[in-house]
Design an enzyme around this catalytic site. Structure first.
Site, PDB file in Angstrom:
ATOM      1  N   GLU A   1     -14.217  45.863  51.826  1.00 25.49           N
ATOM      2  CA  GLU A   1     -14.462  44.426  51.782  1.00 25.49           C
ATOM      3  C   GLU A   1     -13.281  43.627  52.345  1.00 25.49           C
ATOM      4  O   GLU A   1     -13.450  42.478  52.765  1.00 25.49           O
ATOM      5  CB  GLU A   1     -14.723  43.979  50.344  1.00 25.49           C
ATOM      6  CG  GLU A   1     -16.022  44.481  49.749  1.00 25.49           C
ATOM      7  CD  GLU A   1     -16.248  43.888  48.370  1.00 25.49           C
ATOM      8  OE1 GLU A   1     -17.064  42.950  48.271  1.00 25.49           O
ATOM      9  OE2 GLU A   1     -15.613  44.349  47.401  1.00 25.49           O
TER      10      GLU A   1
ATOM     11  N   TYR B   1     -14.027  13.553  51.556  1.00 31.28           N
ATOM     12  CA  TYR B   1     -14.707  14.847  51.437  1.00 31.28           C
ATOM     13  C   TYR B   1     -14.388  15.752  52.623  1.00 31.28           C
ATOM     14  O   TYR B   1     -14.436  16.972  52.496  1.00 31.28           O
ATOM     15  CB  TYR B   1     -16.219  14.677  51.265  1.00 31.28           C
ATOM     16  CG  TYR B   1     -16.911  13.803  52.274  1.00 31.28           C
ATOM     17  CD1 TYR B   1     -17.194  14.250  53.552  1.00 31.28           C
ATOM     18  CD2 TYR B   1     -17.322  12.514  51.918  1.00 31.28           C
ATOM     19  CE1 TYR B   1     -17.848  13.453  54.464  1.00 31.28           C
ATOM     20  CE2 TYR B   1     -17.979  11.701  52.827  1.00 31.28           C
ATOM     21  CZ  TYR B   1     -18.239  12.170  54.100  1.00 31.28           C
ATOM     22  OH  TYR B   1     -18.870  11.370  55.011  1.00 31.28           O
TER      23      TYR B   1
ATOM     24  N   ILE C   1     -13.502  36.478  43.482  1.00 34.68           N
ATOM     25  CA  ILE C   1     -13.941  35.116  43.787  1.00 34.68           C
ATOM     26  C   ILE C   1     -13.512  34.157  42.673  1.00 34.68           C
ATOM     27  O   ILE C   1     -13.442  32.945  42.896  1.00 34.68           O
ATOM     28  CB  ILE C   1     -15.468  35.048  44.045  1.00 34.68           C
ATOM     29  CG1 ILE C   1     -16.270  35.581  42.855  1.00 34.68           C
ATOM     30  CG2 ILE C   1     -15.822  35.799  45.311  1.00 34.68           C
ATOM     31  CD1 ILE C   1     -17.789  35.432  43.042  1.00 34.68           C
ATOM     32  N   GLU C   2     -13.213  34.687  41.486  1.00 36.09           N
ATOM     33  CA  GLU C   2     -12.652  33.837  40.432  1.00 36.09           C
ATOM     34  C   GLU C   2     -11.343  33.204  40.901  1.00 36.09           C
ATOM     35  O   GLU C   2     -11.071  32.025  40.647  1.00 36.09           O
ATOM     36  CB  GLU C   2     -12.391  34.651  39.156  1.00 36.09           C
ATOM     37  CG  GLU C   2     -13.639  35.085  38.408  1.00 36.09           C
ATOM     38  CD  GLU C   2     -14.188  36.417  38.877  1.00 36.09           C
ATOM     39  OE1 GLU C   2     -14.938  37.038  38.100  1.00 36.09           O
ATOM     40  OE2 GLU C   2     -13.885  36.852  40.018  1.00 36.09           O
TER      41      GLU C   2
ATOM     42  N   LYS D   1     -21.210  34.771  46.444  1.00 40.23           N
ATOM     43  CA  LYS D   1     -20.965  35.968  47.262  1.00 40.23           C
ATOM     44  C   LYS D   1     -22.275  36.739  47.349  1.00 40.23           C
ATOM     45  O   LYS D   1     -22.485  37.757  46.682  1.00 40.23           O
ATOM     46  CB  LYS D   1     -19.864  36.808  46.620  1.00 40.23           C
ATOM     47  CG  LYS D   1     -19.371  37.975  47.461  1.00 40.23           C
ATOM     48  CD  LYS D   1     -18.233  38.720  46.744  1.00 40.23           C
ATOM     49  CE  LYS D   1     -17.729  39.865  47.590  1.00 40.23           C
ATOM     50  NZ  LYS D   1     -16.641  40.626  46.908  1.00 40.23           N
TER      51      LYS D   1
END
Length: 297
Positions: free
Chosen positions: A22, A54, A73-74, A99
């Site tokens: 990955e 934004y 991803i945390e 994900k």
């Protein structure tokens, strides 16, 4: 009610994950960001400076998502949330990192964003210092009422309140002595939003702004937002608000109750961060005396 700015489905193809492959083979990630903030001023002024860009938020999130590979991803969600909360106007943020192609060893439905995601919600918790004063009417009753009103302000948490100090007026026309106090706490509110709440509390107790430094039923001043010792105190100057308060370091009637509420208090003075106790030793404390008892909370 808190307003919101939403960025939905920021798409990034990049390598992140626990497995070795990955970190070499890019896969799809999507990011949703919801920012809680007060956009009422921007809605009236049509001024970008009164809201959050934004475009800048999206660019920051893309930069974080395309950093060298990480495992979780945390971690990515936490970093994106932290970058948003660096914005002065941001009160809170919710970040979701999707994900969809994660190698989880099971099948997910082949549509939309099916698959793993992580959501985090983070709020501002900036230290805040508010000075209170009154020299007209029933001063103790007015200040107690103001403290109760401050306690009802959403997004403001009061931690400590000083005793009352009676002080001779400084500057302005001849007028009665003041009762002064200082409250310290934390806030999630943008400083101008909190200032609006302070002005509403003043107006509800008969405050008018006709004579500069004149007598008043209630005065609420925003002295400092953030922690100067940590270097995250807010520093700016506008027509309506300057932080830190430009005259706080010289005003014993602010320093004395502030030290009473927080013996470890510090204030930024120019480029220096100075203990309030040191500033008070150098200040003129003539005319300051312990005031009457009160029930602030």
């Amino acid at each position: 009610m808190t307003d919101r700015i939403c960025l939905t489905r920021l798409a990034v193809t990049t390598p992140h994950g626990v497995l070795a492959h990955e970190k070499l083979e890019p896969q799809r990630f999507f990011v949703d960001i919801t920012i809680e903030c007060d956009v009422s001023r921007a809605g009236s002024s049509d001024d970008l400076g009164h809201t959050i860009s934004y475009a800048e938020i999206a660019q920051d999130a893309e930069r974080i998502m395309t950093q060298p590979p990480v495992d979780l991803i945390e971690h990515l969600a936490e970093q994106v949330a932290a970058s948003v909360l660096q914005r002065v106007a941001a009160e809170a943020v919710e970040v979701t990192v999707h994900k969809p192609d994660a190698p989880a060893g099971v099948a997910f439905a082949d549509f939309g964003l099916a698959g793993p995601s992580v959501s985090v919600r983070r709020e501002q918790h900036r230290p805040v210092v508010i000075a209170l004063g009154a020299n007209l009417g029933h001063r103790v009753r007015t200040l107690e009422s103001a403290m109760r009103a401050l306690g009802r302000v959403g997004g403001l948490d009061l931690l400590e309140v000083s005793g009352l100090f009676e002080t001779a007026p400084v500057g302005g026309p001849a007028q009665p002595d003041y009762l002064n106090a200082v409250a310290v706490g934390t806030t999630r509110l943008a400083p101008w939003t909190l200032l609006d709440r302070l002005h509403e509390i003043e107006a509800g107790r008969g405050r008018t702004r006709e004579i500069r430094w004149g007598a008043r039923t209630l005065d609420l001043d925003l002295i400092q937002v953030g922690d100067p010792a940590a270097g995250d105190d807010l520093r700016f100057h506008t027509d309506e608000l300057t932080l830190p308060h430009p005259r706080a370091a010289e005003r014993a009637f602010v320093l004395q109750p502030w030290l009473d509420a927080d013996p470890q208090a510090q204030l930024r003075v120019g480029r220096l961060v100075v203990p309030v106790a040191e500033l008070l030793r150098a200040a003129d404390t003539t005319g300051i005396r312990v005031g009457p008892q009160w029930r602030p909370l």
